[in-house]
Design a protein around this motif. Structure first.
Motif, PDB file in Angstrom:
ATOM      1  N   ALA A  23      32.485 -38.029  32.235  1.00  0.00           N
ATOM      2  CA  ALA A  23      33.205 -36.754  32.122  1.00  0.00           C
ATOM      3  C   ALA A  23      34.709 -36.995  32.036  1.00  0.00           C
ATOM      4  O   ALA A  23      35.395 -36.402  31.194  1.00  0.00           O
ATOM      5  CB  ALA A  23      32.877 -35.866  33.322  1.00  0.00           C
ATOM      6  N   PHE A  24      35.223 -37.895  32.884  1.00  0.00           N
ATOM      7  CA  PHE A  24      36.659 -38.206  32.862  1.00  0.00           C
ATOM      8  C   PHE A  24      37.078 -38.754  31.508  1.00  0.00           C
ATOM      9  O   PHE A  24      38.141 -38.407  30.986  1.00  0.00           O
ATOM     10  CB  PHE A  24      37.021 -39.214  33.962  1.00  0.00           C
ATOM     11  N   ASP A  25      36.230 -39.624  30.952  1.00  0.00           N
ATOM     12  CA  ASP A  25      36.555 -40.195  29.636  1.00  0.00           C
ATOM     13  C   ASP A  25      36.694 -39.094  28.592  1.00  0.00           C
ATOM     14  O   ASP A  25      37.567 -39.156  27.723  1.00  0.00           O
ATOM     15  CB  ASP A  25      35.451 -41.169  29.189  1.00  0.00           C
ATOM     16  N   ILE A  26      35.813 -38.087  28.686  1.00  0.00           N
ATOM     17  CA  ILE A  26      35.867 -36.993  27.708  1.00  0.00           C
ATOM     18  C   ILE A  26      37.158 -36.178  27.895  1.00  0.00           C
ATOM     19  O   ILE A  26      37.861 -35.885  26.932  1.00  0.00           O
ATOM     20  CB  ILE A  26      34.629 -36.083  27.851  1.00  0.00           C
ATOM     21  N   PHE A  27      37.465 -35.876  29.142  1.00  0.00           N
ATOM     22  CA  PHE A  27      38.725 -35.148  29.391  1.00  0.00           C
ATOM     23  C   PHE A  27      39.919 -35.922  28.861  1.00  0.00           C
ATOM     24  O   PHE A  27      40.767 -35.406  28.167  1.00  0.00           O
ATOM     25  CB  PHE A  27      38.924 -34.919  30.899  1.00  0.00           C
ATOM     26  N   ARG A  28      39.963 -37.214  29.219  1.00  0.00           N
ATOM     27  CA  ARG A  28      41.123 -38.034  28.858  1.00  0.00           C
ATOM     28  C   ARG A  28      41.303 -38.144  27.349  1.00  0.00           C
ATOM     29  O   ARG A  28      42.427 -38.281  26.868  1.00  0.00           O
ATOM     30  CB  ARG A  28      40.974 -39.440  29.446  1.00  0.00           C
ATOM     31  N   ALA A  29      40.183 -38.094  26.625  1.00  0.00           N
ATOM     32  CA  ALA A  29      40.281 -38.225  25.169  1.00  0.00           C
ATOM     33  C   ALA A  29      40.982 -37.016  24.554  1.00  0.00           C
ATOM     34  O   ALA A  29      41.450 -37.070  23.426  1.00  0.00           O
ATOM     35  CB  ALA A  29      38.899 -38.412  24.562  1.00  0.00           C
TER      36      ALA A  29
END
Lengths: 320, 280, 334
Positions: free
Chosen positions: A112-118
């Motif tokens: 989930a964090f990876d998606i936000f950060r992208a």
């Protein structure tokens, strides 16, 4: 109009030849609309879903046509811009094979964090809160955030995938066979959740793809039928079910079994054989070989034309 | 047409590997009976450079390197074949029984295999070889064969496991066929390509290990092999003297043999597992 | 299965393997007729030519308890092993085997550990890059790695020694340090050590790179086609992020791969040391074999076995820590 697909064509370019999986396809999706796309496996519906993203990773290649999203032509975006500005935020996907769609060595939270950060620059605390909220909406406990894919059951995995796909509140959600890998009770739950998210306004519009028409019947406002890379019929769900025009649609509806409803088997033409090899260029009706109503007229190019308020690619639609 | 094209491209590796290997095989086995020279005869001076009399020079004993090379290649390939056959036989037997039978048979056999995978084979080789003073080609092959089966057992077990639940095997069971019959007629034929691949690798392992043992001073005692050539080249410091003809020919021969076998194996692997071809 | 349980199970398994390996080292020489131990006992009976050899053999028989029943011999053997007493060397009498190995082992470890790590990391990076790029780079890299990995480590070592040590004369062709140099912590001596270190190190790294790159390429191609890679792309993740996913997940099996290839690497490193006359345990093993120094041979074999088992155990523990699938007990561990 939120999404407009115009004359889109895409091919798999392999050493043994070119496979035209999506051939000159046009359709649109309005805001607040759910469009269903149905067809046998291998008819190109997944490729079509993928092509809307305009990513085309090799061996898939864009051949022609365009995709307009809120009036913006995706052709004008490069790979980096597409990922940053469109995918995951404006257009999001629920993939067909959710069982293996989660990276096995990352916790749900980290994915989930990876998606936000992208896509955006917010604090980890906020990311966590927003991920928790979305899971909650899908009746998943907070503890799921700390789990790995292997620790989740099949139904849970699918719901986690839906949560991740809708994390940023996309305008359009494309769900590719979201229930195909699940047992019947999980299927029902997942469909209910999708409907709920739609009603709650988590996403505004949806394209849902399935080889089972019955799944689309209670969900989609309109249905597009795909065969051998082409759309053969597009119309409102109720009308398609009540009076299918294309022989292939008739056959597909014939294979729909609805609980509590007896199907009049003898009236339904069965569907022997397989779709044609898409490596070959076919200039006449692609359903010709399998169609029980085929005659000489069908040996010429069939256009998608409007008839009775819907589109159909069969000249003989009415007389049969 | 497309299929043909694909098969042609596939076989290139297998074909090149096989051609290199068979050329080496034929030369090393066809020449010795006609040879006028004895590979062990000390004809010239120590480390004579290549000349018309000695095309590849002489070694530290004044023996003709070319003659040694051909006879040595024959010895090494022979040892590789016998050792490879023994290892493949043991490995396949253990792998098939473990993979097909499952349950406790599998637990026990798999534990044994894993134990012998972890213990470096060269150490067991050393302990055995030190205990045997005189090592003929056959004994050497035997020692190498019985220490290098675990890899094969592991690979074959994985394949046999995937067969266990196949329809035709269930049918055979229902028909009351015995375990031996099922393994012989229903399991082994489906594993044939994997067994051949394992055998190819085992032959090269045998050749490599023979050379390694020889360089430790534990090679075959009564003959010339590629390994013993390297052993003497090492003992008499041919590299430091600059006598490249003493170590490059046997080194290159081993490299070419193993390279051809690896290439053939990799080609076969691509036929069996299309994903590796990198198309999909 | 919890991680603690996994560690415990692995630990017990390696203990079992340890007992089997050490027992084999004990039994094999006693089973084969004409073995070095019975040969020594027989020679004692018939009278050994020199008096000093007589003394050496006597202490050997005493240390190994060869006059006692085999079961007692075995118990003594195990007891000594746990106390780190590996007997007295024949060739360097009365020096203890433990002492000799103690001097040689640091050289070997200082050569091996960096070489394996560097080779493993470079090999994995190259393999992953080849898989991700495909095309030309891959087409060149693959046959080159295949050729390098087909070239036995000892052939590569001799070639390197000849080309860079003798023909070009860039580095000293053999030894751990110059005969004239006096071991000390001076700058000159460090340079001397490093120049001797280069050739064996590079040849070990080259072999490791070849085999690891091939394995990593295959694993990465496999990962590249997985569903999670596609899904990540669809959610707009950057290529950089996706490559890091692939690299990490393809690398995990490579850790097990490294553990398993230790067995082969040991053989390679022993002979690499011999070729370069490097003062590690490989060279000592070589000398011991030439001089029929059985206690030293046995001692070195035992020490290598134990080191390899420890390295494997460590890698297994690390693997279980890094891969959540192990904890969930979903994947079979080998």
């Amino acid at each position: 109009m939120m999404l407009e697909v115009k004359d889109l064509s895409a091919s798999y370019v392999l050493p043994e030849g070119e496979i035209r999986a999506v051939d000159d396809v046009s359709f649109s999706v309005d805001e607040g609309e759910i469009l269903g796309i149905a067809g046998e496996s291998g008819c190109g519906k997944s490729t079509l879903a993928f092509s809307i993203s305009f990513l085309f990773p090799p061996p898939l290649r864009h051949v022609g046509g365009s995709v307009l999203f809120n009036g913006k032509d995706l052709k004008n975006f490069n790979d980096r811009e597409l990922r940053k500005e469109i995918l995951g935020t404006k257009i999001s996907y629920v993939p067909q094979s959710s069982m293996n769609s989660l990276n096995p060595t990352r916790r749900v939270k980290d994915i989930a964090f990876d998606i936000f950060r992208a896509h955006m620059d917010i604090s980890e605390k906020e990311m966590y809160e927003r991920a928790k909220e979305r899971l909650d909406l899908l009746s998943l406990p907070e503890s799921v955030l700390n789990m790995y894919s292997v620790e989740l059951s099949g139904g849970m995995k699918q719901r986690v995938v839906i949560a991740l796909s809708t994390l940023l509140g996309p305008e359009l959600l494309i769900a590719d066979e979201p229930t195909s890998a699940l047992d019947v009770s999980s299927q029902r739950i997942v469909l209910k959740e999708l409907k709920k998210l739609f009603k709650d306004g988590v996403f505004k519009s949806m394209i849902i793809i399935s080889h089972e028409l019955i799944i689309l019947k209670h969900l989609a406002h309109r249905i597009a039928i795909m065969y051998a890379g082409e759309l053969v019929e597009v119309g409102e769900t109720e009308r398609i079910f009540k009076e299918p025009l294309h022989p292939y649609t008739k056959a597909l509806i014939g294979s729909v079994l609805e609980p509590g409803k007896r199907v009049e088997r003898e009236k339904i033409p069965s569907l022997p054989g397989a779709p044609p090899d898409l490596r070959e260029k076919i200039t006449w009706c692609r359903f010709y070989d399998r169609c029980p109503f085929a005659d000489e007229k069908c040996k010429r190019k069939q256009e998608l034309v409007e008839r009775d308020g819907r589109l159909v690619r069969c000249e003989r639609g009415k007389d049969i | 047409m497309n299929l043909k094209k694909r098969a042609g491209a596939l076989n290139k590796k297998l074909l090149i590997g096989a051609i290199i290997f068979f050329v080496i095989l034929i030369v090393s086995f066809a020449y010795p009976p006609f040879s006028k020279r004895d590979p062990l005869e000390m004809e010239g001076m120590m480390f004579e450079p290549p000349s018309s009399l000695y095309p590849l020079g002489t070694d530290n004993f004044g023996r003709d390197v070319l003659t040694e090379l051909i006879f040595g290649t024959k010895t090494s390939i022979t040892i590789g074949f016998i050792a490879g056959s023994i290892a493949t036989l043991i490995g396949t037997t253990i792998g098939v029984f473990a993979g097909y039978c499952g349950g406790n048979t599998d637990n026990i056999l798999n534990t044994i295999t894993n134990i012998f995978l972890v213990i470096p084979p060269i150490l067991i080789l050393i302990v055995i070889s030190v205990s045997i003073q005189s090592r003929s080609i056959l004994i050497m092959s035997l020692i190498l064969g019985i220490t290098s089966w675990p890899w094969t057992a592991r690979a074959i077990r994985a394949q046999a496991q995937s067969l266990r639940n196949r329809e035709h095997i269930k049918m055979a069971k229902l028909n009351g066929e015995s375990l031996a019959e099922i393994i012989a007629f229903e399991v082994l034929p489906y594993l044939a390509s994997y067994i051949v691949m394992a055998f190819i690798l085992q032959v090269s392992t045998g050749i490599l290990n023979e050379a390694a043992m020889s360089m430790l001073g534990l090679g075959p005692t009564d003959t010339v092999s590629l390994g013993t050539m390297l052993e003497w080249a090492l003992l008499f410091e041919s590299a430091r003297i600059g006598a490249w003809w003493a170590f490059i020919p046997p080194g290159l021969a081993i490299t070419m043999i193993t390279f051809s076998l690896y290439l053939a194996n990799s080609g076969m692997d691509e036929i069996v597992n299309p994903r590796l071809r990198g198309v999909v | 299965m919890s991680y603690g349980k996994y560690v415990l199970r692995k630990g017990l398994w390696y203990l079992l393997t340890f007992f089997i390996a050490t027992t084999l080292v004990f039994i094999i020489p006693r089973l084969i007729p004409g073995n070095p131990i019975s040969a020594i006992v027989a020679q004692m009976g018939s009278g050994v030519p020199s008096e000093s050899m007589q003394r050496v053999y006597e202490s050997f028989i005493r240390d190994y308890g060869l006059d006692k029943p085999v079961v007692l011999q075995y118990i003594d053997y195990m007891k000594n092993l746990f106390h780190g007493e590996l007997g007295i060397s024949f060739s360097l009498y009365p020096k203890g085997v433990t002492e000799i190995i103690g001097e040689a082992l640091p050289w070997t470890l200082a050569l091996q550990i960096p070489a394996i790590l560097v080779g493993w990391i470079l090999g994995n990076l190259l393999g992953a890059y080849a898989a991700y790029k495909r095309g030309k780079f891959d087409k060149v890299l693959f046959p080159v790695s295949l050729l390098v990995s087909a070239m036995p480590y000892y052939v590569l070592a001799i070639l390197m020694q000849y080309i860079f040590g003798v023909y070009l004369g860039w580095f000293p062709p053999s030894g751990g340090y110059s005969m004239s140099a006096f071991p000390s912590f001076t700058f000159d001596f460090m340079v001397d050590i490093l120049s001797h270190y280069t050739l064996p190190f590079v040849s070990l790294v080259a072999v490791t790179i070849g085999s690891q790159a091939i394995g990593m390429r295959e694993m990465s191609i496999y990962e590249l086609n997985t569903d999670y890679v596609n899904y990540s792309r669809m959610l707009g993740l950057e290529d950089r992020k996706i490559v890091s996913y692939i690299f990490r997940n393809a690398m995990l099996p490579q850790i097990t791969g490294l553990a398993i290839s230790f067995g082969t690497m040991v053989g390679g490193s022993i002979i690499t040391e011999i070729v370069f006359g490097y003062p590690g345990i490989g060279t000592w093993l070589f000398n011991a074999i030439r001089q029929n120094d059985y206690p030293l041979i046995q001692g070195i074999v035992l020490v290598i076995t134990i080191t390899v088992l420890f390295a494997n155990f460590f890698l297994d523990i690390m693997y279980g820590f890094l891969d959540p699938r192990i904890k969930a007990g979903e994947m079979e561990e080998g």
